[in-house]
Design an enzyme around this catalytic site. Structure first.
Site, PDB file in Angstrom:
ATOM      1  N   LYS A   1      19.090  56.972  83.168  1.00 55.15           N
ATOM      2  CA  LYS A   1      19.269  55.880  83.596  1.00 55.15           C
ATOM      3  C   LYS A   1      19.172  55.867  85.222  1.00 55.15           C
ATOM      4  O   LYS A   1      19.370  56.752  85.895  1.00 55.15           O
ATOM      5  CB  LYS A   1      20.595  55.072  83.173  1.00 55.15           C
ATOM      6  CG  LYS A   1      20.690  54.640  81.608  1.00 55.15           C
ATOM      7  CD  LYS A   1      21.721  54.014  81.245  1.00 55.15           C
ATOM      8  CE  LYS A   1      21.892  53.694  79.692  1.00 55.15           C
ATOM      9  NZ  LYS A   1      22.790  52.686  79.433  1.00 55.15           N
TER      10      LYS A   1
ATOM     11  N   TYR B   1      16.367  46.139  74.614  1.00 52.72           N
ATOM     12  CA  TYR B   1      17.720  45.696  74.284  1.00 52.72           C
ATOM     13  C   TYR B   1      17.792  44.639  73.699  1.00 52.72           C
ATOM     14  O   TYR B   1      18.723  43.620  73.899  1.00 52.72           O
ATOM     15  CB  TYR B   1      18.505  45.726  75.639  1.00 52.72           C
ATOM     16  CG  TYR B   1      18.927  47.073  76.237  1.00 52.72           C
ATOM     17  CD1 TYR B   1      19.777  47.757  75.520  1.00 52.72           C
ATOM     18  CD2 TYR B   1      18.725  47.245  77.605  1.00 52.72           C
ATOM     19  CE1 TYR B   1      20.095  49.174  75.987  1.00 52.72           C
ATOM     20  CE2 TYR B   1      19.110  48.354  78.231  1.00 52.72           C
ATOM     21  CZ  TYR B   1      19.906  49.478  77.531  1.00 52.72           C
ATOM     22  OH  TYR B   1      20.275  50.700  78.006  1.00 52.72           O
TER      23      TYR B   1
ATOM     24  N   PHE C   1      27.338  40.942  78.489  1.00 53.12           N
ATOM     25  CA  PHE C   1      27.179  42.060  79.473  1.00 53.12           C
ATOM     26  C   PHE C   1      25.818  42.388  79.737  1.00 53.12           C
ATOM     27  O   PHE C   1      25.331  43.068  80.563  1.00 53.12           O
ATOM     28  CB  PHE C   1      27.790  43.430  79.000  1.00 53.12           C
ATOM     29  CG  PHE C   1      27.282  43.853  77.772  1.00 53.12           C
ATOM     30  CD1 PHE C   1      25.943  44.432  77.588  1.00 53.12           C
ATOM     31  CD2 PHE C   1      27.963  43.853  76.690  1.00 53.12           C
ATOM     32  CE1 PHE C   1      25.491  44.988  76.588  1.00 53.12           C
ATOM     33  CE2 PHE C   1      27.572  44.413  75.091  1.00 53.12           C
ATOM     34  CZ  PHE C   1      26.290  45.048  75.427  1.00 53.12           C
TER      35      PHE C   1
ATOM     36  N   ARG D   1      22.860  61.796  70.609  1.00 51.04           N
ATOM     37  CA  ARG D   1      24.177  61.039  70.528  1.00 51.04           C
ATOM     38  C   ARG D   1      25.431  61.800  70.684  1.00 51.04           C
ATOM     39  O   ARG D   1      26.153  61.123  71.513  1.00 51.04           O
ATOM     40  CB  ARG D   1      24.117  60.054  69.303  1.00 51.04           C
ATOM     41  CG  ARG D   1      23.190  59.059  69.175  1.00 51.04           C
ATOM     42  CD  ARG D   1      23.300  58.010  70.262  1.00 51.04           C
ATOM     43  NE  ARG D   1      24.286  56.974  69.799  1.00 51.04           N
ATOM     44  CZ  ARG D   1      24.395  55.866  70.499  1.00 51.04           C
ATOM     45  NH1 ARG D   1      23.390  55.412  71.346  1.00 51.04           N
ATOM     46  NH2 ARG D   1      25.279  55.084  69.956  1.00 51.04           N
TER      47      ARG D   1
ATOM     48  N   THR E   1      30.257  55.120  74.615  1.00 50.88           N
ATOM     49  CA  THR E   1      29.535  54.292  75.713  1.00 50.88           C
ATOM     50  C   THR E   1      30.016  54.141  77.061  1.00 50.88           C
ATOM     51  O   THR E   1      29.548  54.306  77.921  1.00 50.88           O
ATOM     52  CB  THR E   1      29.342  52.956  75.078  1.00 50.88           C
ATOM     53  OG1 THR E   1      28.648  53.011  73.833  1.00 50.88           O
ATOM     54  CG2 THR E   1      28.645  51.832  75.984  1.00 50.88           C
TER      55      THR E   1
ATOM     56  N   ARG F   1      28.549  61.730  79.426  1.00 52.54           N
ATOM     57  CA  ARG F   1      29.276  60.745  80.011  1.00 52.54           C
ATOM     58  C   ARG F   1      30.463  61.094  80.416  1.00 52.54           C
ATOM     59  O   ARG F   1      31.225  60.868  81.167  1.00 52.54           O
ATOM     60  CB  ARG F   1      29.255  59.517  78.852  1.00 52.54           C
ATOM     61  CG  ARG F   1      27.748  58.931  78.960  1.00 52.54           C
ATOM     62  CD  ARG F   1      27.799  57.946  77.581  1.00 52.54           C
ATOM     63  NE  ARG F   1      26.621  57.112  77.743  1.00 52.54           N
ATOM     64  CZ  ARG F   1      26.155  56.407  76.623  1.00 52.54           C
ATOM     65  NH1 ARG F   1      27.009  56.391  75.453  1.00 52.54           N
ATOM     66  NH2 ARG F   1      25.047  55.624  76.678  1.00 52.54           N
TER      67      ARG F   1
ATOM     68  N   ASN G   1      26.273  54.392  82.778  1.00 47.81           N
ATOM     69  CA  ASN G   1      26.526  55.519  81.844  1.00 47.81           C
ATOM     70  C   ASN G   1      25.599  56.452  81.636  1.00 47.81           C
ATOM     71  O   ASN G   1      25.726  57.345  80.573  1.00 47.81           O
ATOM     72  CB  ASN G   1      27.380  54.979  80.402  1.00 47.81           C
ATOM     73  CG  ASN G   1      26.197  54.142  79.578  1.00 47.81           C
ATOM     74  OD1 ASN G   1      25.147  54.050  80.055  1.00 47.81           O
ATOM     75  ND2 ASN G   1      26.443  53.817  78.471  1.00 47.81           N
TER      76      ASN G   1
ATOM     77  N   HIS H   1      20.755  56.469  77.850  1.00 42.45           N
ATOM     78  CA  HIS H   1      20.637  55.633  76.791  1.00 42.45           C
ATOM     79  C   HIS H   1      19.917  56.851  75.829  1.00 42.45           C
ATOM     80  O   HIS H   1      18.924  57.385  76.192  1.00 42.45           O
ATOM     81  CB  HIS H   1      19.715  54.418  76.893  1.00 42.45           C
ATOM     82  CG  HIS H   1      19.181  54.022  75.542  1.00 42.45           C
ATOM     83  ND1 HIS H   1      19.935  53.308  74.855  1.00 42.45           N
ATOM     84  CD2 HIS H   1      18.012  54.366  74.817  1.00 42.45           C
ATOM     85  CE1 HIS H   1      19.329  53.072  73.669  1.00 42.45           C
ATOM     86  NE2 HIS H   1      18.178  53.633  73.733  1.00 42.45           N
TER      87      HIS H   1
ATOM     88  N   GLU I   1      12.066  52.323  69.389  1.00 40.05           N
ATOM     89  CA  GLU I   1      11.987  52.275  70.725  1.00 40.05           C
ATOM     90  C   GLU I   1      10.834  53.349  71.410  1.00 40.05           C
ATOM     91  O   GLU I   1      10.011  53.174  72.531  1.00 40.05           O
ATOM     92  CB  GLU I   1      13.318  53.080  71.153  1.00 40.05           C
ATOM     93  CG  GLU I   1      14.638  51.957  70.982  1.00 40.05           C
ATOM     94  CD  GLU I   1      15.795  52.757  70.966  1.00 40.05           C
ATOM     95  OE1 GLU I   1      16.061  53.906  71.534  1.00 40.05           O
ATOM     96  OE2 GLU I   1      16.821  51.957  71.108  1.00 40.05           O
TER      97      GLU I   1
HETATM   98  P1  CMP Z   1      23.187  51.943  76.152  1.00 40.54           P
HETATM   99  O1  CMP Z   1      23.280  53.154  75.328  1.00 40.54           O
HETATM  100  O2  CMP Z   1      21.876  51.891  77.147  1.00 40.54           O
HETATM  101  O3  CMP Z   1      23.140  50.774  75.092  1.00 40.54           O
HETATM  102  C1  CMP Z   1      23.590  49.493  75.605  1.00 40.54           C
HETATM  103  C2  CMP Z   1      23.971  49.569  76.967  1.00 40.54           C
HETATM  104  O4  CMP Z   1      24.686  48.282  77.310  1.00 40.54           O
HETATM  105  C3  CMP Z   1      24.966  50.495  76.977  1.00 40.54           C
HETATM  106  O5  CMP Z   1      24.350  51.795  76.953  1.00 40.54           O
HETATM  107  C4  CMP Z   1      25.734  50.269  78.360  1.00 40.54           C
HETATM  108  O6  CMP Z   1      25.006  50.545  79.579  1.00 40.54           O
HETATM  109  C5  CMP Z   1      25.872  48.766  78.249  1.00 40.54           C
HETATM  110  N1  CMP Z   1      26.856  48.371  77.629  1.00 40.54           N
HETATM  111  C6  CMP Z   1      27.386  48.490  76.493  1.00 40.54           C
HETATM  112  N2  CMP Z   1      28.672  47.441  76.330  1.00 40.54           N
HETATM  113  C7  CMP Z   1      29.012  47.057  77.478  1.00 40.54           C
HETATM  114  C8  CMP Z   1      30.006  46.496  78.113  1.00 40.54           C
HETATM  115  N3  CMP Z   1      31.116  46.034  77.264  1.00 40.54           N
HETATM  116  N4  CMP Z   1      30.144  46.285  79.316  1.00 40.54           N
HETATM  117  C9  CMP Z   1      29.111  46.459  80.110  1.00 40.54           C
HETATM  118  N5  CMP Z   1      27.932  47.046  79.786  1.00 40.54           N
HETATM  119  C10 CMP Z   1      27.999  47.413  78.295  1.00 40.54           C
END
Ligand code: CMP
Length: 138
Positions: A13, A53, A61, A89, A95, A106, A116, A119, A130
């Site tokens: 990211k 997404y 969020f 994963r 996350t 992470r 984070n 993805h 995807e």
């Molecule tokens: P990702 O694995 O890219 O999938 C969805 C993304 O949403 C996740 O990583 C985070 O970057 C973001 N995300 C998921 N939950 C939250 C949350 N509660 N608050 C902010 N960002 C979030």
């Protein structure tokens, strides 16, 4: 028993690129034995963010997540290997970087649940969806 070779769509990211962590994160995947089948530095636009997404667009969020994901270049890659979806994963961790286990990407390098660093597809079905969005020619 050998596991099937799979492909996963991985996004390193914009926070990782800005922080100079691209090399370290790629190195972890390479050291594990995963194969980089494709790698492209690009900036996500709003419509690709909404498609990628799709399951999150109605969540509270999502607007700040979209701003963040479109804020600068990211690295999009196809990683392949035995059970690649599950392996990637587990390497990236939970996350929320504050809760992710030490030893995961992470857990070692992130302190946020939005920024984070990585993805990765969460199932073989998500990976197919995807990969078609990001790498239609592959
Ligand atoms: P990702 O694995 O890219 O999938 C969805 C993304 O949403 C996740 O990583 C985070 O970057 C973001 N995300 C998921 N939950 C939250 C949350 N509660 N608050 C902010 N960002 C979030």
């Amino acid at each position: 028993m050998s596991s099937p070779t799979e492909r996963s769509l991985v996004l390193i990211k914009p926070d990782a690129v800005r922080r100079g962590l691209l090399g370290e994160i790629l190195s972890r995947f390479e050291s594990k034995g995963l194969v980089i089948e494709a790698l492209e530095l690009r900036t996500m636009d709003g419509s690709l963010a909404d498609a990628h997404y799709a399951e999150h667009v109605d969540k509270a969020f999502y607007p700040p997540l979209k701003d963040f994901m479109t804020s600068g270049p990211l690295a999009a890659l196809i990683l392949s290997g035995d059970s690649a979806v599950e392996v990637v994963r587990s390497m990236i961790g939970a996350t929320d970087g504050r809760k992710a286990a030490a030893g995961t990407i992470r857990g070692d390098l992130a302190l946020s649940n939005r920024e984070n660093l990585v993805h990765a597809s969460d199932s073989p079905e998500s990976a197919e969806r995807e990969l078609a969005l990001w790498f239609p020619k592959f």
